[in-house]
Design an enzyme around this catalytic site. Structure first.
Site, PDB file in Angstrom:
ATOM      1  N   GLU A   1       4.508   5.335  -2.889  1.00  0.00           N
ATOM      2  CA  GLU A   1       3.963   4.036  -3.322  1.00  0.00           C
ATOM      3  C   GLU A   1       4.135   3.851  -4.831  1.00  0.00           C
ATOM      4  OE1 GLU A   1       2.990   1.800  -1.159  1.00  0.00           O
ATOM      5  OE2 GLU A   1       1.913   2.723   0.509  1.00  0.00           O
TER       6      GLU A   1
ATOM      7  N   LYS B   1      -0.187  -3.655  -9.703  1.00  0.00           N
ATOM      8  CA  LYS B   1      -0.804  -4.200  -8.496  1.00  0.00           C
ATOM      9  C   LYS B   1      -1.874  -5.224  -8.855  1.00  0.00           C
ATOM     10  CE  LYS B   1      -2.688  -3.537  -3.998  1.00  0.00           C
ATOM     11  NZ  LYS B   1      -2.812  -2.726  -2.803  1.00  0.00           N
TER      12      LYS B   1
ATOM     13  N   LYS C   1      -7.453  -5.250   0.609  1.00  0.00           N
ATOM     14  CA  LYS C   1      -7.009  -5.248   2.009  1.00  0.00           C
ATOM     15  C   LYS C   1      -7.746  -4.125   2.728  1.00  0.00           C
ATOM     16  CE  LYS C   1      -2.343  -7.136   1.897  1.00  0.00           C
ATOM     17  NZ  LYS C   1      -0.902  -6.837   2.109  1.00  0.00           N
TER      18      LYS C   1
ATOM     19  N   ASN D   1       4.938  -4.985  -0.148  1.00  0.00           N
ATOM     20  CA  ASN D   1       5.315  -4.412   1.147  1.00  0.00           C
ATOM     21  C   ASN D   1       6.756  -3.926   1.158  1.00  0.00           C
ATOM     22  OD1 ASN D   1       2.870  -4.750   2.542  1.00  0.00           O
ATOM     23  ND2 ASN D   1       3.276  -6.940   2.653  1.00  0.00           N
TER      24      ASN D   1
ATOM     25  N   ARG E   1     -22.491  -9.314   7.794  1.00  0.00           N
ATOM     26  CA  ARG E   1     -21.563 -10.344   7.293  1.00  0.00           C
ATOM     27  C   ARG E   1     -21.099 -10.089   5.859  1.00  0.00           C
ATOM     28  NH1 ARG E   1     -24.963 -14.045  10.138  1.00  0.00           N
ATOM     29  NH2 ARG E   1     -24.035 -14.469  12.167  1.00  0.00           N
TER      30      ARG E   1
ATOM     31  N   HIS F   1       7.836  -1.393   3.699  1.00  0.00           N
ATOM     32  CA  HIS F   1       6.771  -1.231   4.692  1.00  0.00           C
ATOM     33  C   HIS F   1       7.158  -1.696   6.098  1.00  0.00           C
ATOM     34  CE1 HIS F   1       4.365  -0.271   1.229  1.00  0.00           C
ATOM     35  NE2 HIS F   1       3.277  -0.131   1.944  1.00  0.00           N
TER      36      HIS F   1
ATOM     37  N   GLU G   1      -1.903 -12.994  -0.262  1.00  0.00           N
ATOM     38  CA  GLU G   1      -0.504 -12.815   0.155  1.00  0.00           C
ATOM     39  C   GLU G   1       0.121 -14.093   0.703  1.00  0.00           C
ATOM     40  OE1 GLU G   1       0.366  -8.897   1.785  1.00  0.00           O
ATOM     41  OE2 GLU G   1       1.953  -9.790   2.976  1.00  0.00           O
TER      42      GLU G   1
ATOM     43  N   HIS H   1       2.238   8.012   5.944  1.00  0.00           N
ATOM     44  CA  HIS H   1       2.470   6.611   5.568  1.00  0.00           C
ATOM     45  C   HIS H   1       3.399   6.494   4.353  1.00  0.00           C
ATOM     46  CE1 HIS H   1       1.739   2.371   4.812  1.00  0.00           C
ATOM     47  NE2 HIS H   1       1.482   2.688   3.563  1.00  0.00           N
TER      48      HIS H   1
ATOM     49  N   ARG I   1       2.549 -11.405  -3.370  1.00  0.00           N
ATOM     50  CA  ARG I   1       1.952 -10.131  -2.941  1.00  0.00           C
ATOM     51  C   ARG I   1       2.783  -9.443  -1.856  1.00  0.00           C
ATOM     52  NH1 ARG I   1      -4.409  -8.404  -2.025  1.00  0.00           N
ATOM     53  NH2 ARG I   1      -3.917  -6.273  -1.387  1.00  0.00           N
TER      54      ARG I   1
ATOM     55  N   HIS J   1       6.422   0.974   8.669  1.00  0.00           N
ATOM     56  CA  HIS J   1       5.428   0.822   9.736  1.00  0.00           C
ATOM     57  C   HIS J   1       6.062   1.049  11.107  1.00  0.00           C
ATOM     58  CE1 HIS J   1       2.454  -1.784   7.168  1.00  0.00           C
ATOM     59  NE2 HIS J   1       2.384  -0.509   6.898  1.00  0.00           N
TER      60      HIS J   1
HETATM   61  P1  NAD Z   1      -5.423   9.712   4.164  1.00  0.00           P
HETATM   62  O1  NAD Z   1      -6.587   8.919   3.807  1.00  0.00           O
HETATM   63  O2  NAD Z   1      -5.245  10.092   5.588  1.00  0.00           O
HETATM   64  O3  NAD Z   1      -5.391  11.021   3.279  1.00  0.00           O
HETATM   65  C1  NAD Z   1      -4.357  11.966   3.473  1.00  0.00           C
HETATM   66  C2  NAD Z   1      -4.947  13.369   3.745  1.00  0.00           C
HETATM   67  O4  NAD Z   1      -5.429  13.901   2.526  1.00  0.00           O
HETATM   68  C3  NAD Z   1      -6.122  13.385   4.709  1.00  0.00           C
HETATM   69  O5  NAD Z   1      -5.999  14.514   5.527  1.00  0.00           O
HETATM   70  C4  NAD Z   1      -7.337  13.545   3.791  1.00  0.00           C
HETATM   71  O6  NAD Z   1      -8.398  14.205   4.430  1.00  0.00           O
HETATM   72  C5  NAD Z   1      -6.762  14.388   2.695  1.00  0.00           C
HETATM   73  N1  NAD Z   1      -7.383  14.244   1.390  1.00  0.00           N
HETATM   74  C6  NAD Z   1      -7.772  13.101   0.786  1.00  0.00           C
HETATM   75  N2  NAD Z   1      -8.142  13.362  -0.473  1.00  0.00           N
HETATM   76  C7  NAD Z   1      -8.009  14.681  -0.653  1.00  0.00           C
HETATM   77  C8  NAD Z   1      -8.220  15.539  -1.752  1.00  0.00           C
HETATM   78  N3  NAD Z   1      -8.569  15.078  -2.955  1.00  0.00           N
HETATM   79  N4  NAD Z   1      -8.005  16.875  -1.590  1.00  0.00           N
HETATM   80  C9  NAD Z   1      -7.582  17.346  -0.382  1.00  0.00           C
HETATM   81  N5  NAD Z   1      -7.326  16.578   0.681  1.00  0.00           N
HETATM   82  C10 NAD Z   1      -7.543  15.250   0.536  1.00  0.00           C
HETATM   83  O7  NAD Z   1      -4.055   8.974   3.759  1.00  0.00           O
HETATM   84  P2  NAD Z   1      -3.558   8.215   2.457  1.00  0.00           P
HETATM   85  O8  NAD Z   1      -2.158   8.637   2.302  1.00  0.00           O
HETATM   86  O9  NAD Z   1      -4.490   8.350   1.320  1.00  0.00           O
HETATM   87  O10 NAD Z   1      -3.631   6.693   2.913  1.00  0.00           O
HETATM   88  C11 NAD Z   1      -2.824   6.197   3.958  1.00  0.00           C
HETATM   89  C12 NAD Z   1      -3.486   4.961   4.519  1.00  0.00           C
HETATM   90  O11 NAD Z   1      -3.604   3.985   3.497  1.00  0.00           O
HETATM   91  C13 NAD Z   1      -2.694   4.328   5.634  1.00  0.00           C
HETATM   92  O12 NAD Z   1      -3.551   4.036   6.697  1.00  0.00           O
HETATM   93  C14 NAD Z   1      -2.166   3.041   5.018  1.00  0.00           C
HETATM   94  O13 NAD Z   1      -1.988   2.017   5.964  1.00  0.00           O
HETATM   95  C15 NAD Z   1      -3.247   2.719   4.039  1.00  0.00           C
HETATM   96  N6  NAD Z   1      -2.836   1.855   2.932  1.00  0.00           N
HETATM   97  C16 NAD Z   1      -3.596   0.763   2.668  1.00  0.00           C
HETATM   98  C17 NAD Z   1      -3.262  -0.071   1.625  1.00  0.00           C
HETATM   99  C18 NAD Z   1      -4.138  -1.236   1.287  1.00  0.00           C
HETATM  100  O14 NAD Z   1      -3.752  -2.068   0.456  1.00  0.00           O
HETATM  101  N7  NAD Z   1      -5.321  -1.336   1.853  1.00  0.00           N
HETATM  102  C19 NAD Z   1      -2.140   0.208   0.822  1.00  0.00           C
HETATM  103  C20 NAD Z   1      -1.388   1.338   1.122  1.00  0.00           C
HETATM  104  C21 NAD Z   1      -1.740   2.157   2.183  1.00  0.00           C
HETATM  105  N1  GLY Z   2      -0.308  -2.432  -0.092  1.00  0.00           N
HETATM  106  C1  GLY Z   2       0.081  -3.795   0.025  1.00  0.00           C
HETATM  107  C2  GLY Z   2      -0.933  -4.749  -0.523  1.00  0.00           C
HETATM  108  O1  GLY Z   2      -1.978  -4.375  -0.973  1.00  0.00           O
HETATM  109  O2  GLY Z   2      -0.693  -5.925  -0.491  1.00  0.00           O
END
Ligand code: NAD
Ligand code: GLY
Length: 369
Positions: free
Chosen positions: A189, A230, A147, A248, A125, A251, A240, A269, A244, A255
């Site tokens: 981003e 942010k 998030k 997006n 939890r 997005h 949100e 992404h 907030r 998406h």
């Molecule tokens: P990811 O985590 O898939 O990383 C991209 C690639 O880079 C992967 O293949 C990973 O293995 C590689 N990688 C990571 N760090 C590395 C490094 N230092 N050196 C070499 N390779 C490395 O993708 P991302 O672009 O970091 O994140 C995308 C995700 O984030 C999506 O799922 C998206 O929905 C999410 N997201 C979430 C929020 C939130 O607020 N929670 C905001 C924006 C995006």
């Molecule tokens: N990436 C959108 C949020 O964190 O609200």
């Protein structure tokens, strides 16, 4: 912390935390983690790619500090943000006997941060977790704000929880190993922040964006400024209810495009966000909301950075406009079946609206093909 580091506070009352940004933070992690630890033990969730390049430095530093660490390395890529890998992660954490007062570390990009954060949210939890983001996208966005979640067959990020980290350690040195394409995707981003709320930052990016990969000072400024923007928004609207949603920008389009390309390497992404931002400005100009020259300025900057800005930049066939608009309808901002989009009155001045006709959306999609 040295002058080459920045600390950005995220002010959320009892759930406040710091985002510490700068070089060398993986090796220095034990000193930052120690005050959070109830016992000298952590569990690390990472992916196989990050495990190969950055896990050894983290585990060596923890070992030298007398902190026991076990790691789970999941497959790299968006497909890992799934029920299956979430279940596997939670079971692994339980098998490691991670207790309520322990810390889970998410070492990786947004995929690992979102998944490990959600696992921490539901484990017993709720246990605390620390984000150690290793992609530009994760450092400027996903590691901050709480998030967490996984994807569903129905769409992106539809299953999850708000669960704030206890600390974010963003080691800018870690970005050196990031492939160019992932770095550029994360830049989508960064640009978003300028477009949604800071015209001066967008102008700074137009001048300095091309040197972020090679200039540590410029990179530190871009990451810290993005995180500060942010953090301010999250502190004012954690769950949100209003402001907030501006984060997006791009997005809802993005998406839908990610869904249309099967969450595959066809479109990362951050690339979807970049195209989505361009479409949001196309739509804003079409509706007479923003100056006609703004979409060209946005498109020109994305192109100068080597980023996709149009549907035509996505390899392979895409579904028709009606199917893309249907996919946009799965967005979390939809209310009573009505799309709500982030549009702009100009660069740095975004707002939320539900007053957009499907014909106008179809027109900008068609023009972008
Ligand atoms: P990811 O985590 O898939 O990383 C991209 C690639 O880079 C992967 O293949 C990973 O293995 C590689 N990688 C990571 N760090 C590395 C490094 N230092 N050196 C070499 N390779 C490395 O993708 P991302 O672009 O970091 O994140 C995308 C995700 O984030 C999506 O799922 C998206 O929905 C999410 N997201 C979430 C929020 C939130 O607020 N929670 C905001 C924006 C995006
Ligand atoms: N990436 C959108 C949020 O964190 O609200």
């Amino acid at each position: 912390m040295t002058p080459s580091h920045r600390i950005v506070p995220v002010d959320l009352g009892a759930r406040s935390y710091q985002v510490r940004i700068g070089p060398g933070l993986i090796a220095a992690a034990p000193a930052h983690l120690a005050p959070l630890l109830a016992r000298p033990r952590v569990a690390i969730v990472t992916d196989e790619t990050v495990a190969a390049v950055h896990l050894p430095a983290l585990t060596a530093a923890l070992d030298a500090a007398g902190i026991a660490a076990d790691a789970l390395a999941l497959p790299a890529g968006e497909a890992t943000k799934s029920w299956d890998h979430l279940g596997r992660t939670v079971d692994w954490l339980l098998g490691q006997r991670i207790e309520r007062r322990d810390i889970v570390i998410a070492l990786g990009g947004g995929v690992i941060g979102d998944l490990a954060g959600f696992a921490a949210a539901i484990l017993r939890r709720g246990v605390r977790f620390v984000q150690m983001p290793t992609t530009l996208l994760a450092q400027v966005d996903s590691s901050v704000g709480g998030k967490t979640g996984v994807n569903s067959a129905h769409g992106k990020n539809l299953i999850g929880a708000f669960h704030q980290p206890s600390l974010v350690l963003a080691d800018t040195d870690a970005l050196a190993t990031l492939p160019d394409r992932d770095f550029r995707a994360g830049y989508g981003e960064v640009v978003k922040y300028g477009l949604l709320g800071d015209a001066g930052f967008f102008a700074w990016l137009e001048a300095n964006g091309p040197r972020l990969r090679t200039d540590g000072c410029a990179l530190l400024h871009a990451v810290a400024h993005s995180v500060a923007m942010k953090a301010g928004i999250v502190a004012r609207d954690e769950t949100e209810q209003g402001e907030r949603a501006l984060l997006n920008l791009g997005h809802t389009f993005g998406h839908a495009l990610e869904s249309a390309t099967g969450y595959s390497d066809r479109l990362l992404h951050g690339e979807g966000v970049a195209i989505g931002c361009a479409l949001a400005f196309d739509l804003s100009a079409r509706l007479g909301l923003c100056p006609q020259e703004d979409p060209s300025r946005v498109g020109a900057h994305l192109a100068a950075m080597g980023m996709p800005a149009r549907l035509a930049d996505i390899a392979g066939a895409l579904p028709d406009d009606a199917a893309l608009i249907a996919a946009m309808g799965q967005d979390k901002k939809v209310v009573d079946g009505r799309l709500r989009l982030i549009l702009a009155r100009g660069i740095g001045d975004a707002f939320v609206t539900g007053a957009v006709g499907r014909d106008d959306i179809a027109a900008v999609l068609a023009a972008s093909r």
